[in-house]
Design a protein around this motif. Structure first.
Motif, PDB file in Angstrom:
ATOM      1  N   SER A  28       0.580  -0.951  -0.773  1.00  0.00           N
ATOM      2  CA  SER A  28      -0.125   0.237   0.364  1.00  0.00           C
ATOM      3  C   SER A  28       0.864   1.019   0.286  1.00  0.00           C
ATOM      4  O   SER A  28       1.481   1.323   0.325  1.00  0.00           O
ATOM      5  CB  SER A  28      -0.905  -0.138   1.441  1.00  0.00           C
ATOM      6  OG  SER A  28      -0.147   0.845   2.482  1.00  0.00           O
TER       7      SER A  28
ATOM      8  N   ASP B 179       0.018   3.438   2.182  1.00  0.00           N
ATOM      9  CA  ASP B 179       0.340   4.066   3.330  1.00  0.00           C
ATOM     10  C   ASP B 179       2.150   3.363   4.027  1.00  0.00           C
ATOM     11  O   ASP B 179       2.664   3.432   4.534  1.00  0.00           O
ATOM     12  CB  ASP B 179      -1.166   3.574   4.250  1.00  0.00           C
ATOM     13  CG  ASP B 179      -0.489   4.059   5.124  1.00  0.00           C
ATOM     14  OD1 ASP B 179      -0.406   4.983   5.757  1.00  0.00           O
ATOM     15  OD2 ASP B 179      -0.249   2.562   6.084  1.00  0.00           O
TER      16      ASP B 179
ATOM     17  N   ARG C 175      -4.411   2.964   2.946  1.00  0.00           N
ATOM     18  CA  ARG C 175      -4.303   2.032   2.882  1.00  0.00           C
ATOM     19  C   ARG C 175      -4.911   1.452   2.040  1.00  0.00           C
ATOM     20  O   ARG C 175      -4.478  -0.094   1.231  1.00  0.00           O
ATOM     21  CB  ARG C 175      -4.605   1.283   3.861  1.00  0.00           C
ATOM     22  CG  ARG C 175      -3.646   2.001   5.160  1.00  0.00           C
ATOM     23  CD  ARG C 175      -4.559   1.885   6.299  1.00  0.00           C
ATOM     24  NE  ARG C 175      -5.718   2.904   6.341  1.00  0.00           N
ATOM     25  CZ  ARG C 175      -5.939   2.732   7.948  1.00  0.00           C
ATOM     26  NH1 ARG C 175      -6.206   2.486   8.989  1.00  0.00           N
ATOM     27  NH2 ARG C 175      -6.972   4.073   7.396  1.00  0.00           N
TER      28      ARG C 175
END
Length: 141
Positions: free
Chosen positions: A80, A82, A111
């Protein structure tokens, strides 16, 4: 820029309000930094960067990243946005800049975004830079 075909099919051309690229409205961008009041102007030069509140987040994240060890888990083929940004630039950077990108550009949580899908050049830069995104981007130039 807007999609010329889209405005034709939706018949909204007469409703469009365009901002010239050189206007102050097009040049100035703002960001909310958690824990600070109001909005902060995103610096437009290195000089203004070092005198802004964003320097406390940006400078350590970007200037320390090349000296952090390679930390991509072995065998990983994607992750991801993130996770990637947290690994390379740290949580404060991600919560400020990453969140703004995820919500502002893609209207979703970081995410839920694949680094290889949205920023393949950053994934490749980490590979080419021996684990460092910054070195990889500099080497490419």
């Amino acid at each position: 820029m807007y999609n010329h075909g889209l405005d034709q099919s939706l018949k909204v051309k007469s409703s469009l309000v365009l901002t010239p690229k050189m206007s102050a409205a097009a040049k100035n961008h703002f960001l909310h930094i958690p824990g600070t009041p109001g909005l902060q102007m995103i610096p437009s030069s290195m000089t203004s960067l070092f005198s802004s509140l964003l320097a406390q987040i940006t400078v350590p994240a970007i200037f320390c990243e090349p000296f952090c060890r390679a930390n991509r888990p072995s065998g990983i083929t994607d992750e991801s946005l993130d996770s990637f940004m947290t690994r390379r630039f740290g949580e404060p950077f991600v919560r400020t800049f990453g969140s703004a990108m995820g919500h502002g550009i893609y209207a979703t949580d970081l995410r839920n975004l694949s680094i290889k899908a949205v920023f393949p050049s950053m994934w490749g830069a980490e590979e080419n830079g021996g684990g460092s995104v910054v070195w990889g981007l500099l080497e490419r130039r």
